[in-house]
Design a protein around this motif. Structure first.
Motif, PDB file in Angstrom:
ATOM      1  N   ASN A  88     -11.089 -82.734  24.438  1.00 55.96           N
ATOM      2  CA  ASN A  88     -10.138 -81.919  25.184  1.00 55.96           C
ATOM      3  C   ASN A  88      -9.765 -82.582  26.492  1.00 55.96           C
ATOM      4  OD1 ASN A  88      -9.753 -79.631  23.512  1.00 55.96           O
ATOM      5  ND2 ASN A  88     -11.776 -78.909  24.085  1.00 55.96           N
ATOM      6  N   ARG A  89      -8.601 -82.237  26.951  1.00 54.38           N
ATOM      7  CA  ARG A  89      -8.132 -82.743  28.232  1.00 54.38           C
ATOM      8  C   ARG A  89      -7.451 -81.595  28.952  1.00 54.38           C
ATOM      9  NH1 ARG A  89      -5.216 -88.267  27.751  1.00 54.38           N
ATOM     10  NH2 ARG A  89      -3.239 -87.401  28.297  1.00 54.38           N
ATOM     11  N   ALA A  90      -7.580 -81.530  30.258  1.00 51.89           N
ATOM     12  CA  ALA A  90      -7.027 -80.415  31.006  1.00 51.89           C
ATOM     13  C   ALA A  90      -5.796 -80.786  31.826  1.00 51.89           C
ATOM     14  CB  ALA A  90      -8.098 -79.821  31.927  1.00 51.89           C
ATOM     15  N   ASP A  91      -5.368 -82.032  31.805  1.00 52.07           N
ATOM     16  CA  ASP A  91      -4.193 -82.379  32.598  1.00 52.07           C
ATOM     17  C   ASP A  91      -2.929 -81.799  31.965  1.00 52.07           C
ATOM     18  OD1 ASP A  91      -4.577 -84.157  30.461  1.00 52.07           O
ATOM     19  OD2 ASP A  91      -3.313 -85.677  31.383  1.00 52.07           O
ATOM     20  N   GLU A  92      -1.898 -81.651  32.769  1.00 47.77           N
ATOM     21  CA  GLU A  92      -0.638 -81.082  32.297  1.00 47.77           C
ATOM     22  C   GLU A  92       0.188 -82.145  31.586  1.00 47.77           C
ATOM     23  OE1 GLU A  92       1.626 -78.144  34.686  1.00 47.77           O
ATOM     24  OE2 GLU A  92       3.171 -79.725  34.684  1.00 47.77           O
ATOM     25  N   ILE A  93       0.734 -81.767  30.437  1.00 45.99           N
ATOM     26  CA  ILE A  93       1.655 -82.658  29.739  1.00 45.99           C
ATOM     27  C   ILE A  93       2.943 -81.903  29.452  1.00 45.99           C
ATOM     28  CG2 ILE A  93      -0.164 -84.116  28.765  1.00 45.99           C
ATOM     29  CD1 ILE A  93       0.339 -82.723  26.061  1.00 45.99           C
ATOM     30  N   GLN A  94       4.022 -82.652  29.367  1.00 49.01           N
ATOM     31  CA  GLN A  94       5.347 -82.087  29.126  1.00 49.01           C
ATOM     32  C   GLN A  94       5.894 -82.637  27.817  1.00 49.01           C
ATOM     33  OE1 GLN A  94       7.047 -80.077  31.472  1.00 49.01           O
ATOM     34  NE2 GLN A  94       5.239 -80.106  32.774  1.00 49.01           N
ATOM     35  N   GLY A  95       6.604 -81.775  27.094  1.00 47.18           N
ATOM     36  CA  GLY A  95       7.281 -82.198  25.881  1.00 47.18           C
ATOM     37  C   GLY A  95       8.649 -81.566  25.817  1.00 47.18           C
ATOM     38  N   GLN A  96       9.494 -82.155  24.993  1.00 43.56           N
ATOM     39  CA  GLN A  96      10.824 -81.572  24.815  1.00 43.56           C
ATOM     40  C   GLN A  96      11.391 -81.973  23.471  1.00 43.56           C
ATOM     41  OE1 GLN A  96      13.013 -83.287  28.112  1.00 43.56           O
ATOM     42  NE2 GLN A  96      14.039 -84.680  26.712  1.00 43.56           N
ATOM     43  N   CYS A  97      12.350 -81.174  23.023  1.00 42.44           N
ATOM     44  CA  CYS A  97      13.040 -81.480  21.779  1.00 42.44           C
ATOM     45  C   CYS A  97      13.999 -82.646  21.998  1.00 42.44           C
ATOM     46  CB  CYS A  97      13.805 -80.243  21.302  1.00 42.44           C
ATOM     47  SG  CYS A  97      15.123 -79.744  22.437  1.00 42.44           S
ATOM     48  N   LEU A  98      14.674 -83.064  20.953  1.00 45.11           N
ATOM     49  CA  LEU A  98      15.578 -84.209  21.017  1.00 45.11           C
ATOM     50  C   LEU A  98      16.700 -84.010  22.037  1.00 45.11           C
ATOM     51  CD1 LEU A  98      16.334 -86.957  19.788  1.00 45.11           C
ATOM     52  CD2 LEU A  98      17.638 -85.717  18.051  1.00 45.11           C
ATOM     53  N   CYS A  99      17.280 -82.819  22.088  1.00 43.92           N
ATOM     54  CA  CYS A  99      18.404 -82.588  23.011  1.00 43.92           C
ATOM     55  C   CYS A  99      17.955 -82.144  24.400  1.00 43.92           C
ATOM     56  CB  CYS A  99      19.388 -81.579  22.417  1.00 43.92           C
ATOM     57  SG  CYS A  99      18.812 -79.867  22.371  1.00 43.92           S
ATOM     58  N   GLY A 100      16.682 -81.794  24.562  1.00 42.44           N
ATOM     59  CA  GLY A 100      16.153 -81.374  25.854  1.00 42.44           C
ATOM     60  C   GLY A 100      16.312 -79.896  26.157  1.00 42.44           C
ATOM     61  N   ALA A 101      16.917 -79.139  25.253  1.00 40.74           N
ATOM     62  CA  ALA A 101      17.122 -77.709  25.500  1.00 40.74           C
ATOM     63  C   ALA A 101      15.816 -76.924  25.488  1.00 40.74           C
ATOM     64  CB  ALA A 101      18.095 -77.124  24.475  1.00 40.74           C
ATOM     65  N   VAL A 102      14.853 -77.347  24.667  1.00 43.60           N
ATOM     66  CA  VAL A 102      13.537 -76.699  24.639  1.00 43.60           C
ATOM     67  C   VAL A 102      12.550 -77.603  25.358  1.00 43.60           C
ATOM     68  CG1 VAL A 102      11.623 -75.879  23.206  1.00 43.60           C
ATOM     69  CG2 VAL A 102      13.985 -75.480  22.475  1.00 43.60           C
ATOM     70  N   GLN A 103      11.859 -77.036  26.318  1.00 37.74           N
ATOM     71  CA  GLN A 103      10.840 -77.746  27.087  1.00 37.74           C
ATOM     72  C   GLN A 103       9.517 -77.006  26.908  1.00 37.74           C
ATOM     73  OE1 GLN A 103      11.824 -79.796  30.382  1.00 37.74           O
ATOM     74  NE2 GLN A 103      13.707 -80.297  29.315  1.00 37.74           N
ATOM     75  N   ILE A 104       8.471 -77.773  26.643  1.00 35.18           N
ATOM     76  CA  ILE A 104       7.141 -77.189  26.454  1.00 35.18           C
ATOM     77  C   ILE A 104       6.192 -77.848  27.432  1.00 35.18           C
ATOM     78  CG2 ILE A 104       5.220 -76.813  24.854  1.00 35.18           C
ATOM     79  CD1 ILE A 104       7.255 -77.007  22.566  1.00 35.18           C
ATOM     80  N   THR A 105       5.442 -77.006  28.158  1.00 30.43           N
ATOM     81  CA  THR A 105       4.429 -77.491  29.090  1.00 30.43           C
ATOM     82  C   THR A 105       3.068 -77.022  28.599  1.00 30.43           C
ATOM     83  OG1 THR A 105       5.987 -77.329  30.924  1.00 30.43           O
ATOM     84  CG2 THR A 105       3.648 -77.466  31.496  1.00 30.43           C
ATOM     85  N   VAL A 106       2.132 -77.947  28.530  1.00 31.39           N
ATOM     86  CA  VAL A 106       0.739 -77.625  28.229  1.00 31.39           C
ATOM     87  C   VAL A 106      -0.017 -77.882  29.523  1.00 31.39           C
ATOM     88  CG1 VAL A 106      -1.274 -78.160  26.815  1.00 31.39           C
ATOM     89  CG2 VAL A 106       1.024 -78.314  25.822  1.00 31.39           C
ATOM     90  N   SER A 107      -0.521 -76.803  30.136  1.00 30.10           N
ATOM     91  CA  SER A 107      -1.104 -76.916  31.475  1.00 30.10           C
ATOM     92  C   SER A 107      -2.561 -76.493  31.514  1.00 30.10           C
ATOM     93  CB  SER A 107      -0.284 -76.088  32.462  1.00 30.10           C
ATOM     94  OG  SER A 107      -0.228 -74.742  32.041  1.00 30.10           O
ATOM     95  N   GLY A 108      -3.330 -77.008  30.593  1.00 26.14           N
ATOM     96  CA  GLY A 108      -4.745 -76.703  30.565  1.00 26.14           C
ATOM     97  C   GLY A 108      -5.412 -77.464  29.439  1.00 26.14           C
ATOM     98  N   ALA A 109      -6.665 -77.127  29.190  1.00 27.00           N
ATOM     99  CA  ALA A 109      -7.442 -77.829  28.168  1.00 27.00           C
ATOM    100  C   ALA A 109      -6.763 -77.718  26.812  1.00 27.00           C
ATOM    101  CB  ALA A 109      -8.850 -77.262  28.103  1.00 27.00           C
TER     102      ALA A 109
END
Length: 146
Positions: free
Chosen positions: A2-23
């Motif tokens: 597991n890792r607790a740092d924040e990571i960012q993701g997005q779809c191909l066009c950038g309209a959907v953004q997902i943030t994972v901000s914990g373990a």
């Protein structure tokens, strides 16, 4: 792992953004079943994150397979985003390819290797299970495996 740092993701066009901000899981599980091939166009590779650490913004469209799980994709470009069990508060199985940080995550395991196309053969040492081996502990939903 597991890792607790924040990571960012997005779809191909950038309209959907997902943030994972914990373990969250930092290893990728790969599925080669025929359903996942149809949905992803190849192999399906995800990492797990608890619902409480995932924030989603943007136009998400959901498809819920009867008695199975929700599959989500961008309502604009169609990028696959996650698979998630139907129960409330279930973990996300986030599509690894939409997160740059996940490119460094090693493969944890592969399932349905007997259904894998030749172009999707993965290297390295990790557990591999055939459909029969996997379905002993995870029976398929009737009509959902072919």
């Amino acid at each position: 792992m597991n890792r607790a740092d924040e990571i960012q993701g997005q779809c191909l066009c950038g309209a959907v953004q997902i943030t994972v901000s914990g373990a969250h899981d930092t290893e990728v599980g790969v599925c080669h079943c025929y359903r996942c091939q149809r949905w992803s166009g190849g192999l399906y590779a995800t990492f797990d994150a608890p619902a409480g650490v995932v924030t989603v913004r943007g136009p998400v469209t959901r498809y819920t397979a009867p008695h199975l799980a929700e599959r989500a994709f961008c309502g604009i470009c169609g990028s696959n985003l996650w698979l998630r069990d139907q129960e409330s508060g279930a973990d996300y199985e986030l599509v690894a390819g939409i997160f740059r940080a996940a490119a460094a995550y090693p493969v944890r395991s592969e399932i349905y290797i007997d259904q894998a196309p030749a172009y999707a053969e993965l290297q390295g040492e990790h557990p591999r299970r055939t459909a029969g081996d996997y379905e002993v502990q995870h029976p398929p939903v009737e009509g959902e495996t072919s």
